[in-house]
Design a protein around this motif. Structure first.
Motif: not given
Length: 515
Positions: A30-40, A43-51
């Motif tokens: 759940d701690d794995k970063v799946i999406y990250v803004d390349g400029i700022t 990030s959104i982790t796998y767990g954060e995405f689900k919640h």
């Protein structure tokens, strides 16, 4: 003759797309970063995405009375939380239509009305167009929400309205429901006519992800993917939003392309996997600024959406020693159809072979099946072929035959010739018009060019050509502009039934350019 994939069939998923992307066969933390803004760097982790996606779904139901089968529209460039909105609506049992943020009011309102969208999530930078289009589509202000954190006039951020503590259990589907229930409504020109809503089912997109995994087997938690392709397009929807979740990869998201930001992101995040289109390859070759950056982390580039010339592919490899593989597909096939063979015997730059579970046939102009090395029209059959065009049985019947084979038509950032022709015919000087695609070496892609016949009383001139081109360009999105210009012709060639013979126009253009 029927051609079949040389790959063994993949197992067809038996669940809805939300359940498929979070099934987690690779045991992603759940701690794995799946999406990250390349400029700022947000990030959104796998767990954060689900919640967050399940909270978004709950907010849609609780605050907007969003029901199973309702349609949510997204009008935004790439955002780090775009996947939350997209798959949150799916979790709520809805459908999602993704719109090009460069659309003008008439184009967006057409898509909103045609798709039946009842909720619109828009980017603040494009709010003016979103407001006018939502008024035309009769979507209330309370159902037009924004990305970001700022309230603008009476338009509020979706987070302030929809994201609360409650999470829902995502709507589930039986295998048969997954096969028949529409999940996404991207818009495509198809082979002819005005933009049409393409009904991509849960099974269509899930099986294409399985096909992609078979074709691109090196994807995994170690993969860091460049997220530059526009999310509203089916290519990015599959490869950059869904695939990172199924493989545990990280997508570095950029909202627009420029060489400096692109290369900085590769260097900073050690990006190793890039999905691209030919114009990006061309710009990397031509811009000397690229040489200032370390691109050594990149080990694979997949180019699609338009053909990449052998000349460009070879030049890129000579400069950067990075292999480019090509893929081919279209919106109507969710999108992957063909991909480069990635074995040691592969031919770099070639389109390659049919993806798993697919069959194909080549038909002559008079409908006869052809064999090896005989040029004709490509028809394909497989579980990733769309359900059909939304509310358009006639258009669906024109491209899917009685055996379920789809006529592929053209590929690329699709421009509907009939749509541009309809605009051309509203100009006072134009009596008839035909639009064709012309491969433009300088942009490494096809661009639209128009042949027009003019009414009596008008004279053919460069000034009139420029006036007509400007007239059309002022009414359409950037990628639809007549970048190839206007060419005059005394009569548009047509068949006895009135169909424009575009093949003759392409031959004429080729001959005229050679002379």
């Amino acid at each position: 003759m029927i051609f079949k994939s040389k790959y063994p069939d993949v197992t067809i998923p038996q669940v809805g797309i939300y359940q498929y992307v979070i099934s987690n066969p690779k045991k992603i933390s759940d701690d794995k970063v799946i999406y990250v803004d390349g400029i700022t760097g947000k990030s959104i982790t796998y767990g954060e995405f689900k919640h967050e996606s399940k909270k978004f779904a709950a907010g849609l139901q609780d605050k907007l009375d969003f029901k199973r089968g309702d349609v949510l529209a997204i009008f935004s460039p790439n955002q780090v939380d775009y996947p939350i909105v997209l798959l949150g609506a799916i979790a709520a049992g809805g459908k999602v239509t993704t719109a090009n943020p460069k659309y003008k009011v008439t184009e967006l309102s057409y898509q909103l009305i045609d798709s039946g969208a009842s909720v619109l999530i828009a980017h603040p930078d494009f709010l003016e167009v979103a407001i006018e289009a939502s008024i035309e589509a009769k979507i209330p202000t309370s159902r037009v929400l924004l990305f970001g954190d700022e309230e603008i006039e009476e338009y509020k951020p979706y987070r302030s309205i929809l994201i609360n503590d409650r999470e829902i259990e995502p709507v589930s589907y039986t295998p048969e429901e997954a096969k028949t229930t529409t999940a996404y409504l991207p818009y495509s020109s198809g082979t002819i006519g005005k933009q049409k809503g393409v009904e991509i089912t849960h099974t269509n997109i899930a099986v294409n992800l399985a096909q992609l995994a078979s074709a691109d087997c090196k994807l995994g938690p170690h993969s860091i993917i460049m997220g530059i392709l526009p999310f509203f397009h089916i290519y990015a929807l599959t490869a950059l939003i869904h695939a990172p979740l199924t493989h545990g990869a990280t997508a570095v998201i950029l909202s627009s392309f420029n060489v400096k930001t692109f290369c900085e992101s590769i260097q900073k995040y050690k990006i190793n996997h890039i999905y691209a289109v030919p114009p990006i390859i061309l710009k990397l070759i031509d811009d000397p600024l690229v040489q200032e950056f370390d691109l050594s982390s990149v080990n694979k580039i997949i180019s699609a959406a338009a053909p990449l010339s052998d000349k460009l592919e070879k030049k890129f490899y000579e400069m950067f020693k990075i292999q480019i593989y090509q893929a081919y597909g279209l919106t109507e096939t969710s999108p992957l159809l063909l991909h480069s063979d990635t074995t040691k015997d592969a031919v770099p730059g070639s389109i390659g072979i049919l993806a798993p579970n697919l069959k194909a046939k080549i038909l002559s102009e008079d409908g006869h099946e052809l064999g090896y090395n005989e040029p004709g029209e490509l028809w394909v059959h497989g579980p990733n072929v769309m359900k059909g065009y939304l509310n358009n049985k006639e258009a669906t019947a024109n491209v899917i035959d009685k055996d379920g084979f789809l006529n592929t038509g053209d590929i690329g950032f699709q421009v509907a010739p009939a749509e541009l022709e309809a605009v051309l015919l509203t100009h006072d000087a134009v009596s008839d018009a035909a639009v064709i695609g012309y491969y433009y070496e300088e942009e490494a892609t096809e661009i639209p060019i128009a042949y027009v016949s003019i009414k009596s009383g008008y004279e053919q001139s460069q000034a009139l050509a420029r006036e007509i081109q400007s007239f059309v360009d002022g009414k359409v999105a950037q990628h639809k502009k007549l970048r190839g210009g206007i060419l005059f012709i005394d009569r548009i060639p047509k068949s006895e039934s009135g169909k424009i013979l575009r093949r003759l126009l392409r031959e004429k253009l080729k001959n005229d350019r050679m002379n």
